[in-house]
Design a protein around this motif. Structure first.
Motif, mmCIF file in Angstrom:
data_model
loop_
_atom_site.group_PDB
_atom_site.id
_atom_site.type_symbol
_atom_site.label_atom_id
_atom_site.label_comp_id
_atom_site.label_asym_id
_atom_site.label_seq_id
_atom_site.Cartn_x
_atom_site.Cartn_y
_atom_site.Cartn_z
ATOM 1 N N GLY A 33 0.788 -1.238 0.000
ATOM 2 C CA GLY A 33 0.000 0.000 0.000
ATOM 3 C C GLY A 33 0.812 1.274 0.000
ATOM 4 O O GLY A 33 1.988 1.286 -0.368
ATOM 5 N N ARG A 34 0.154 2.327 0.422
ATOM 6 C CA ARG A 34 0.765 3.661 0.443
ATOM 7 C C ARG A 34 0.730 4.174 1.878
ATOM 8 O O ARG A 34 -0.094 3.766 2.686
ATOM 9 C CB ARG A 34 -0.006 4.613 -0.463
ATOM 10 N N TRP A 35 1.621 5.102 2.161
ATOM 11 C CA TRP A 35 1.685 5.631 3.520
ATOM 12 C C TRP A 35 2.026 7.114 3.514
ATOM 13 O O TRP A 35 2.483 7.661 2.519
ATOM 14 C CB TRP A 35 2.737 4.875 4.337
ATOM 15 N N GLY A 36 1.790 7.741 4.638
ATOM 16 C CA GLY A 36 2.131 9.148 4.790
ATOM 17 C C GLY A 36 1.708 9.636 6.167
ATOM 18 O O GLY A 36 1.322 8.854 7.032
ATOM 19 N N VAL A 37 1.812 10.923 6.343
ATOM 20 C CA VAL A 37 1.353 11.563 7.582
ATOM 21 C C VAL A 37 0.111 12.380 7.257
ATOM 22 O O VAL A 37 0.100 13.148 6.296
ATOM 23 C CB VAL A 37 2.453 12.465 8.188
ATOM 24 N N SER A 38 -0.928 12.164 8.034
ATOM 25 C CA SER A 38 -2.156 12.960 7.898
ATOM 26 C C SER A 38 -2.053 14.144 8.849
ATOM 27 O O SER A 38 -1.852 13.956 10.054
ATOM 28 C CB SER A 38 -3.377 12.100 8.250
ATOM 29 N N HIS A 39 -2.173 15.342 8.308
ATOM 30 C CA HIS A 39 -2.001 16.562 9.107
ATOM 31 C C HIS A 39 -3.370 17.048 9.595
ATOM 32 O O HIS A 39 -4.212 17.471 8.802
ATOM 33 C CB HIS A 39 -1.308 17.646 8.291
ATOM 34 N N ALA A 40 -3.554 16.997 10.911
ATOM 35 C CA ALA A 40 -4.806 17.460 11.514
ATOM 36 C C ALA A 40 -4.716 18.953 11.802
ATOM 37 O O ALA A 40 -3.635 19.485 12.055
ATOM 38 C CB ALA A 40 -5.077 16.696 12.810
ATOM 39 N N ARG A 41 -5.859 19.618 11.757
ATOM 40 C CA ARG A 41 -5.893 21.046 12.077
ATOM 41 C C ARG A 41 -6.396 21.224 13.508
ATOM 42 O O ARG A 41 -7.341 20.553 13.906
ATOM 43 C CB ARG A 41 -6.826 21.800 11.115
ATOM 44 N N ALA B 168 -11.080 -2.150 0.289
ATOM 45 C CA ALA B 168 -10.031 -1.142 0.525
ATOM 46 C C ALA B 168 -9.944 -0.874 2.024
ATOM 47 O O ALA B 168 -10.953 -0.910 2.742
ATOM 48 C CB ALA B 168 -10.364 0.150 -0.216
ATOM 49 N N TYR B 169 -8.720 -0.610 2.490
ATOM 50 C CA TYR B 169 -8.488 -0.410 3.927
ATOM 51 C C TYR B 169 -7.789 0.935 4.154
ATOM 52 O O TYR B 169 -6.826 1.282 3.458
ATOM 53 C CB TYR B 169 -7.608 -1.529 4.499
ATOM 54 N N VAL C 88 -2.135 4.891 6.612
ATOM 55 C CA VAL C 88 -1.735 3.731 5.810
ATOM 56 C C VAL C 88 -2.969 3.269 5.034
ATOM 57 O O VAL C 88 -4.038 3.093 5.616
ATOM 58 C CB VAL C 88 -1.212 2.563 6.685
ATOM 59 N N ALA C 89 -2.818 3.119 3.706
ATOM 60 C CA ALA C 89 -3.938 2.671 2.874
ATOM 61 C C ALA C 89 -3.471 1.491 2.018
ATOM 62 O O ALA C 89 -2.350 1.487 1.512
ATOM 63 C CB ALA C 89 -4.415 3.820 1.983
ATOM 64 N N TRP C 90 -4.324 0.486 1.871
ATOM 65 C CA TRP C 90 -3.996 -0.671 1.038
ATOM 66 C C TRP C 90 -5.290 -1.362 0.609
ATOM 67 O O TRP C 90 -6.377 -1.020 1.046
ATOM 68 C CB TRP C 90 -3.056 -1.614 1.769
ATOM 69 N N GLY C 91 -5.125 -2.309 -0.283
ATOM 70 C CA GLY C 91 -6.276 -3.062 -0.739
ATOM 71 C C GLY C 91 -6.718 -2.652 -2.130
ATOM 72 O O GLY C 91 -5.969 -2.049 -2.905
ATOM 73 N N SER C 92 -7.958 -2.978 -2.457
ATOM 74 C CA SER C 92 -8.494 -2.724 -3.794
ATOM 75 C C SER C 92 -8.528 -1.230 -4.099
ATOM 76 O O SER C 92 -9.063 -0.435 -3.327
ATOM 77 C CB SER C 92 -9.907 -3.308 -3.874
ATOM 78 N N GLY C 93 -7.950 -0.847 -5.244
ATOM 79 C CA GLY C 93 -7.966 0.555 -5.667
ATOM 80 C C GLY C 93 -6.837 1.394 -5.122
ATOM 81 O O GLY C 93 -6.754 2.582 -5.426
ATOM 82 N N ASP D 208 -2.214 10.353 -5.418
ATOM 83 C CA ASP D 208 -1.073 9.450 -5.237
ATOM 84 C C ASP D 208 -1.450 8.171 -4.496
ATOM 85 O O ASP D 208 -0.641 7.241 -4.432
ATOM 86 C CB ASP D 208 0.053 10.165 -4.479
ATOM 87 N N TYR D 209 -2.654 8.113 -3.925
ATOM 88 C CA TYR D 209 -3.089 6.909 -3.212
ATOM 89 C C TYR D 209 -3.922 5.988 -4.097
ATOM 90 O O TYR D 209 -3.966 4.785 -3.869
ATOM 91 C CB TYR D 209 -3.921 7.284 -1.973
ATOM 92 N N ILE D 210 -4.607 6.536 -5.105
ATOM 93 C CA ILE D 210 -5.613 5.754 -5.832
ATOM 94 C C ILE D 210 -5.031 5.190 -7.127
ATOM 95 O O ILE D 210 -4.390 5.903 -7.906
ATOM 96 C CB ILE D 210 -6.851 6.618 -6.143
ATOM 97 N N ASP D 211 -5.310 3.911 -7.341
ATOM 98 C CA ASP D 211 -4.826 3.209 -8.531
ATOM 99 C C ASP D 211 -5.920 3.239 -9.592
ATOM 100 O O ASP D 211 -6.799 2.379 -9.633
ATOM 101 C CB ASP D 211 -4.454 1.772 -8.157
ATOM 102 N N LEU D 212 -5.882 4.283 -10.443
ATOM 103 C CA LEU D 212 -6.869 4.447 -11.509
ATOM 104 C C LEU D 212 -6.137 4.696 -12.826
ATOM 105 O O LEU D 212 -4.995 5.173 -12.830
ATOM 106 C CB LEU D 212 -7.789 5.637 -11.222
ATOM 107 N N ILE D 213 -6.834 4.402 -13.923
ATOM 108 C CA ILE D 213 -6.255 4.771 -15.225
ATOM 109 C C ILE D 213 -6.393 6.282 -15.386
ATOM 110 O O ILE D 213 -7.159 6.935 -14.663
ATOM 111 C CB ILE D 213 -6.936 4.002 -16.377
ATOM 112 N N GLU D 214 -5.701 6.841 -16.360
ATOM 113 C CA GLU D 214 -5.583 8.291 -16.467
ATOM 114 C C GLU D 214 -6.936 8.985 -16.600
ATOM 115 O O GLU D 214 -7.198 9.989 -15.935
ATOM 116 C CB GLU D 214 -4.682 8.647 -17.664
#
Length: 987
Positions: free
Chosen positions: A112-120, A283-284, A311-316, A387-393
């Protein structure tokens, strides 16, 4: 006081002109009453303005959802929110080099993909979940309606789903599922949230509930059918980290172990889902609503609170991508927590070779909606993170277009509402041609210019977000202008009233012919003012403005009408100023500059109480030097003034949360008795010209000669009761009824005794000081009892300073004629005109009035004062009585200040209500400053403090008046020898 000191009064006024007639006195009283009523109404109305300016809901209804025009990449979505999980504690290894979340780490590296989610800020549970699930940042209007409830209806991912299944905390799950008919949810009882235990079992509870549901579906065909639907959302709220962070801190073994627990839950949920569905169409999303500070709290904008894992993974979801220099393109972009884009990844995380994609917390909502093919929540302001979603253009472009149109629809709805209610509508110009931009995007898609279409869509989305902010603040300029003009008008009107009613200027400047012109002119001004007010009301009515808008404009127009009606007086005042010597103008400007400096100092002291330490460290020597140059050092007065100020300066360095120290309270009782004994001795035996005005040598003897001894005895008895009550309650865990009765009796009886004391200034003030001491001691738990004595010493220093100033002024005047001496008496009760130099008295009063609160806590919040303060009077929980006792404790230092203030006005023969209006005038300079400092972003504490600062200053017009009325019971009989002597001279 001989000579003249400028604009606030010429002291050489003939006695016949200066004496106020009975008719004029009645007129003045009526005008003063009217002005006080006007001040109360004005401040009450203007106080409400901050809710129309800063706290209007950003939510609008009536938009149609935008359905995506592509096939959903996932059939269902699992959202796991680990409440209170810090990003660094999640990603970093433990002391042995092992990572705490091995499963999710393997996902980051392989699936999957990862990053930091910035809260306000405010980084609290409710606003964090609102941002994740509904896509917008906490409704600021919730600050006026209560934050625990759901004060406004908003759309969310759960609303749009075909069905939502949720398990978790009773504080979060019902907010989002309680009103959603297509939801299955459950929460554990509030009693489960016990800070004394390891709260990770709460996370296990949520997992067990979900697992039971899946197991049950094997026997329940309807439940099975429901679970097999598309557009299904599953939400598990995991509270363990939050509860353990609060109770044990985020670096504790319990909290860090809870990170491992949520990782295992994520793993078990993943395997449960994959084993149940076996279609790889889930999707998770794993994230947190906020972090946790090292102190075990959250709410502000510190990175430990705003940085949460994603952290996001799974379908899509896209697979991991190796890091490269071209991965990030928006290097100048700032996240909502003020972090710059491309913040370096800490090396200890061990993830610097895998691309990290940070997002704003509200971006998660459109991400979830897109994954399961749902319309974005209609109030969402999140931007889809491609950058997280696996889609065609082409699907990527369609997804961004849907996200853009959803935000644009909000903008168009707000624009329509504002335009339909405005006679002169000012559109948001950058989006004037939005329809042609949409057409161009569609044309680019049709000719397969996907990259250009994507850039144009993102640009349109950015403009739509700017447009939303534009309409959110559309009325700000108008409202802030009206309110500011209102406050300025009120202050000018107060100045005019003070000049006309408490100085000798009207007699000098307004001749009979001017008075006739004034009356004729006033009628015309009032007519024009009424017409203008009527026109504004019609305009506001046609624009469907709220009723308070009418109140704001009416008050402002009324005040400026009153000011303009005083045109002839203002014109005469200008001529009077123009004819004065240059040094008078310099003196006036210098007094104004010093006043503004002191008031700005007081504004800053609301956020930094340590400033008072520097203030009194400087004031002490400065006042002493002035006195050294004026009176002999042998009097001891200059040294006493300096030492008293330095003693008081210590208390604002103390912690606002007062630590328990009963020995200190008992010792302070002895100190208070010693102060009383010294004051009594000075009152009876101090000789010399510097003591004549305040001692009781020439005042009739008291009716109760043993009163002082009785008051000192009660102070000593209260110290004994502090010791007895505390020790007995500590041993027995309850307060004896006898102790309770004695404490109440001491407190009540002691506060009545000052009414029977001698009328001399020092006698009465000493009696008031000793009269309130037992009550204050019985309500004290630590150093604030010492503060009471130190504060009284500074008040005594102020009296001695003013007495010296008064004597020196009389000394300078000794060569003047008897006529000039008599001319000072211009009001009833031997009151004289206000002088420019008298402005120092209300300014000193305001400094001491604030230190009365800041010396023992936080001015903005009664919550900072210990509830244990009331345990010597009551131990059974009674919120109203306990709050009343706490508030009364805070009132006691205020009452001492106002008693001394009243005594000083009598010492100088000043009109007390005139000085009150000067206090309100200075307070409103601070009020305007606080009006512009109100915050609608940041932590709840920052928002709440900014409101309370503004509210406290706005309420001073009532608060100070109430305390004046209350203390007048004690001070109305005070007599000063100076006043008696002057009266005899006049007679």
């Amino acid at each position: 006081m001989g000579g003249s000191d400028g604009i606030l009064g010429n002291r050489s006024v003939e006695r016949g002109k200066a004496t106020v007639s009975t008719a004029s006195s009645k007129w003045l009283k009526r005008r003063e009453t009217w002005l006080v009523v006007l001040g109360v109404i004005l401040h009450a109305v203007y106080m409400m303005s901050i809710f129309d300016i800063y706290f209007k809901t950003p939510i609008v209804h009536g938009m149609n959802p935008v359905t995506p025009r592509f096939k959903a990449p996932a059939k269902r979505l699992v959202l796991l929110v680990a409440d209170g999980l810090r990003a660094d504690k999640f990603f970093e290894p433990d002391s042995e080099g092992n990572y705490r979340a091995p499963f999710l780490r393997s996902i980051i590296k392989e699936q999957g993909r990862w990053g930091v989610s910035h809260a306000r800020p405010p980084t609290e549970s409710r606003p964090g979940h609102v941002a994740i699930i509904a896509g917008f940042y906490e409704d600021p209007s919730a600050v006026t309606k209560g934050w625990k409830a759901n004060p406004v209806e908003f759309d969310s991912v759960f609303n749009r789903s075909r069905h939502t299944i949720s398990f978790g905390s009773p504080d979060i799950v019902p907010i989002f599922c309680g009103a959603v008919p297509h939801s299955t949810w459950n929460t554990y009882p509030h009693e489960f949230e016990d800070f004394a235990t390891d709260a990770s079992f709460l996370d296990e509870w949520s997992l067990d509930q979900f697992q039971s549901l899946l197991n049950k579906s094997n026997e329940d065909s309807k439940l099975k059918e429901l679970l097999l639907q598309d557009n299904l959302v599953i939400f598990l709220h995991l509270l363990g980290c939050d509860s353990n962070g609060h109770a044990h801190r985020p670096f504790s073994s319990i909290y860090l172990n809870n990170v491992k627990v949520v990782d295992r839950i994520a793993e078990r949920v993943y395997h449960l889902m994959e084993d149940y569905y076996k279609d790889n169409s889930t999707a998770y999303i794993f994230t947190a609503d906020h972090g946790m500070s090292d102190k075990g709290s959250h709410g502000d904008g510190h990175p430990s609170n705003t940085d949460t894992p994603l952290v996001a993974w799974g379908s899509g979801i896209k697979y991991p991508k190796p890091i490269s220099s071209t991965n990030h393109s928006h290097c100048s972009f700032r996240f909502v927590d003020e972090h710059m884009h491309d913040t370096p990844t800490p090396k200890e995380w061990g993830l610097d070779e895998i691309e990290r994609v940070d997002v704003n917390q509200a971006d998660i909502a459109p991400l979830m909606s897109t994954l399961v093919g749902l319309p974005c929540p209609v109030n969402s302001v999140g931007s889809l993170p491609l950058d997280y979603i696996d889609l065609i253009e082409v699907e990527e472009v369609e997804a961004v277009v849907a996200n853009t149109e959803q935000i644009l629809n909000q903008f168009l709805r707000k624009s329509y509402i504002k335009q339909s209610n405005s006679l002169h509508f000012k559109p948001f110009k950058p989006l004037a041609n939005y329809s042609s931009m949409l057409v161009k995007i569609e044309d680019l898609i049709s000719v397969r210019e996907y990259e250009a279409a994507l850039k144009l869509s993102e640009n349109l989305r950015s403009l739509a977000l700017q447009g939303l902010h534009y309409f959110q603040t559309y009325d700000w300029l108008m409202l802030m202008t009206v309110i500011t003009l209102g406050y300025v008008g009120w202050m000018i009107y107060l100045v005019l009233h003070i000049l006309q009613s408490y100085t000798s200027l009207p007699g000098n400047m307004l001749r009979k012919e001017q008075a006739v012109r004034q009356r004729n002119y006033t009628g015309k001004v009032y007519l024009c003012g009424c017409l203008f007010m009527g026109v504004l009301s019609i305009v506001l009515f046609l624009e469907h403005s709220p009723p308070l808008y009418h109140a704001y404009t009416t008050m402002t127009v009324f005040l400026w009408t009153q000011i303009i009606s005083e045109y002839w007086f203002i014109k005469a005042l200008w001529k009077h100023l123009h004819g004065r010597k240059f040094n008078y103008i310099i003196k006036l400007l210098a007094t104004t500059a010093v006043s503004v400096f002191i008031l700005e100092f007081l504004v800053n002291s609301f956020t930094d109480r340590n400033l008072y330490t520097w203030c009194f460290l400087i004031i002490g020597p400065t006042a002493s030097l002035y006195l050294f140059n004026s009176i002999p050092w042998r009097s001891g007065i200059p040294i006493f003034v300096c030492m008293a100020c330095w003693f008081l300066s210590v208390f604002t360095l103390m912690p606002a949360e007062i630590p328990d120290n009963n020995q200190l309270v008992i010792v302070s009782g002895v100190m208070i008795i010693l102060i009383g004994v010294v004051a009594r001795w000075l009152d009876l035996h101090a000789e010399g010209k510097y003591w004549r005005s305040i001692s009781k040598h020439e005042v009739k003897k008291p009716k109760f000669p043993m009163l002082f001894q009785l008051q000192a005895l009660l102070v000593g008895l209260s110290s004994v009761m502090v010791s007895l009550s505390t020790s007995h309650r500590t041993q027995k865990q309850e307060l004896l009824a006898l102790h309770q009765l004695i404490n109440w009796s001491i407190a009540g009886f002691s506060m009545v005794l000052p009414l029977f004391s001698a009328n001399g200034l020092l006698s009465r003030l000493t009696s008031i000081f000793l009269g309130f001491a037992p009550t204050f001691l019985l309500l004290s738990i630590g150093y604030e009892a010492v503060f009471y004595g130190a504060f009284a010493l500074v008040l005594m220093a102020w009296i001695l300073f003013e007495n010296t100033v008064s004597y020196l002024s009389k000394d300078k005047k000794s060569s003047a004629s008897t006529k000039n001496a008599d001319a000072n008496v211009i009001f009833e009760h031997d009151e004289r005109c206000l002088q420019l130099s008298d402005a120092r008295i209300p300014l000193i009063f305001m400094v001491l009035f604030n230190i009365a609160f800041f010396g023992t806590g936080n001015f903005a919040s009664i919550a900072s004062f210990e509830i244990s303060s009331v345990y010597r009077f009551i131990t059974v929980f009674s919120p109203f009585l306990m709050a009343a006792l706490l508030i009364f404790k805070l009132f006691i230092p205020f009452m001492l200040v106002i008693c001394v203030f009243s005594a000083i006005t009598k010492l100088h023969r000043l009109p007390r209500l005139g000085c009150y209006f000067l206090v309100i005038l200075f307070s409103d300079v601070m009020t305007i400053h606080f009006f512009f400092l109100v915050q609608n972003t940041g932590s709840w504490m920052e928002i709440g403090n900014s409101i309370s600062h503004f509210g406290i200053m706005s309420a001073q017009v009532v608060f100070v008046l109430f305390l004046f009325a209350l203390t007048n019971i004690y001070t109305k009989g005070i007599e000063c020898n100076s006043a008696l002597i002057t009266s005899q001279k006049v007679m």
